[in-house]
Design a protein around this motif. Sequence first.
Motif, PDB file in Angstrom:
ATOM      1  N   ASP A 190      -6.325  -0.629 -27.959  1.00 28.13           N
ATOM      2  CA  ASP A 190      -7.731  -1.014 -28.053  1.00 28.13           C
ATOM      3  C   ASP A 190      -8.006  -1.812 -29.327  1.00 28.13           C
ATOM      4  O   ASP A 190      -9.147  -2.050 -29.683  1.00 28.13           O
ATOM      5  CB  ASP A 190      -8.651   0.206 -27.967  1.00 28.13           C
ATOM      6  CG  ASP A 190      -8.473   1.183 -29.128  1.00 28.13           C
ATOM      7  OD1 ASP A 190      -7.674   0.885 -30.042  1.00 28.13           O
ATOM      8  OD2 ASP A 190      -9.135   2.224 -29.124  1.00 28.13           O
TER       9      ASP A 190
ATOM     10  N   THR B 222      -8.670  -8.116 -23.026  1.00 28.48           N
ATOM     11  CA  THR B 222      -9.532  -9.175 -23.544  1.00 28.48           C
ATOM     12  C   THR B 222      -9.993  -8.829 -24.943  1.00 28.48           C
ATOM     13  O   THR B 222     -10.419  -7.704 -25.210  1.00 28.48           O
ATOM     14  CB  THR B 222     -10.761  -9.363 -22.639  1.00 28.48           C
ATOM     15  OG1 THR B 222     -10.319  -9.601 -21.299  1.00 28.48           O
ATOM     16  CG2 THR B 222     -11.598 -10.550 -23.123  1.00 28.48           C
TER      17      THR B 222
ATOM     18  N   VAL C 200     -10.444  -4.804 -24.790  1.00 28.67           N
ATOM     19  CA  VAL C 200     -11.036  -4.130 -23.642  1.00 28.67           C
ATOM     20  C   VAL C 200     -10.148  -4.380 -22.435  1.00 28.67           C
ATOM     21  O   VAL C 200      -9.836  -5.529 -22.115  1.00 28.67           O
ATOM     22  CB  VAL C 200     -12.471  -4.638 -23.380  1.00 28.67           C
ATOM     23  CG1 VAL C 200     -13.034  -3.978 -22.142  1.00 28.67           C
ATOM     24  CG2 VAL C 200     -13.353  -4.364 -24.589  1.00 28.67           C
ATOM     25  N   ALA C 201      -9.707  -3.291 -21.791  1.00 26.43           N
ATOM     26  CA  ALA C 201      -8.783  -3.410 -20.652  1.00 26.43           C
ATOM     27  C   ALA C 201      -9.556  -3.510 -19.344  1.00 26.43           C
ATOM     28  O   ALA C 201     -10.515  -2.773 -19.107  1.00 26.43           O
ATOM     29  CB  ALA C 201      -7.848  -2.214 -20.614  1.00 26.43           C
ATOM     30  N   SER C 202      -9.142  -4.453 -18.508  1.00 23.41           N
ATOM     31  CA  SER C 202      -9.646  -4.573 -17.150  1.00 23.41           C
ATOM     32  C   SER C 202      -8.434  -4.726 -16.246  1.00 23.41           C
ATOM     33  O   SER C 202      -7.877  -5.809 -16.100  1.00 23.41           O
ATOM     34  CB  SER C 202     -10.568  -5.788 -17.012  1.00 23.41           C
ATOM     35  OG  SER C 202     -11.002  -5.934 -15.672  1.00 23.41           O
ATOM     36  N   GLY C 203      -7.991  -3.600 -15.667  1.00 28.25           N
ATOM     37  CA  GLY C 203      -6.731  -3.605 -14.934  1.00 28.25           C
ATOM     38  C   GLY C 203      -5.587  -3.810 -15.905  1.00 28.25           C
ATOM     39  O   GLY C 203      -5.460  -3.100 -16.898  1.00 28.25           O
TER      40      GLY C 203
ATOM     41  N   THR D  61      -5.288  -6.637 -17.603  1.00 31.93           N
ATOM     42  CA  THR D  61      -5.715  -7.693 -18.514  1.00 31.93           C
ATOM     43  C   THR D  61      -6.396  -7.105 -19.739  1.00 31.93           C
ATOM     44  O   THR D  61      -7.273  -6.252 -19.626  1.00 31.93           O
ATOM     45  CB  THR D  61      -6.687  -8.659 -17.818  1.00 31.93           C
ATOM     46  OG1 THR D  61      -6.043  -9.213 -16.665  1.00 31.93           O
ATOM     47  CG2 THR D  61      -7.099  -9.792 -18.756  1.00 31.93           C
TER      48      THR D  61
END
Length: 264
Positions: free
Chosen positions: A19, A101, A94-97, A99
């Motif tokens: 993170d 960012t 910040v995790a999205s799946g 990915t």
Amino acid sequence: TWIDDKANPTKAYSDVTNDIQIGYADLTVFRGKKETANVHYQTRGPTTLQHLFAKGHLYDNSRATAPIRTNEMRDGMLGLSPPANSRAYVKNLVASGSTLTEHTPAADIQTVLTALGTDAKVGIFFTPYGVSRQAQVTFKGFNQQKIVGAPKYAAAYQKNTGYWQMKQTMKYGAAKTTLNGANQCTTMIDTGYALIDLPRTAYADYKARTGGVEKNGHLVLTQAQFNALESMFFEVDGQEFEITKDAQLWPRKHNVTEGFAATD
């Protein structure tokens, strides 16, 4: 400044939820989990400061998905930079799946020097190449036993970059000739960088004066050129510091390791 944690030197990569990401000038990035904790210092009286810690790994670049060494984890403490600086290079992830960012955090991280307030003094002592775990950082002062003679002070400042900087003039030889473009240069102070950068014009001037030839990204001198090599002088705040010819060379015992002849 990062301090290795000895408790979990081989902690598994899968134990870390990423993170936070910190980029470096060589394009490598540190990625890991951020935490805060109270740190207790015992230097000229007890001091308790709250710092951000990060547990994670080093990656080749921001796009790499696997760390450079999966069996090596770093824990560290961030905080010798000036205030209002951390948002420039410490990013929230910040995790999205699969990915990740980057996002700029809402507030800067408190640094050691900010927290120390009016007693914001730090002593940093490095060790010769090859000496393991003998470096030292002291807070609220420095270790006089590691210094020969009286200390000399120079003004450091921070402009809009957020880095500690100073002005210096670089000279060469007994005549103390200022190298081209090296009069009152801005120099960044970085605890993790033990090399001296020269402006391009100053490097070209130094190369011409020494007679060195570039090989594999290094400036190589023959024995005769080394015999003729003269000291460099760095003037900081009106004070002059000499770097002898031996100090200008990479240790000779590492020549072969670097791909050069032992006589270079």
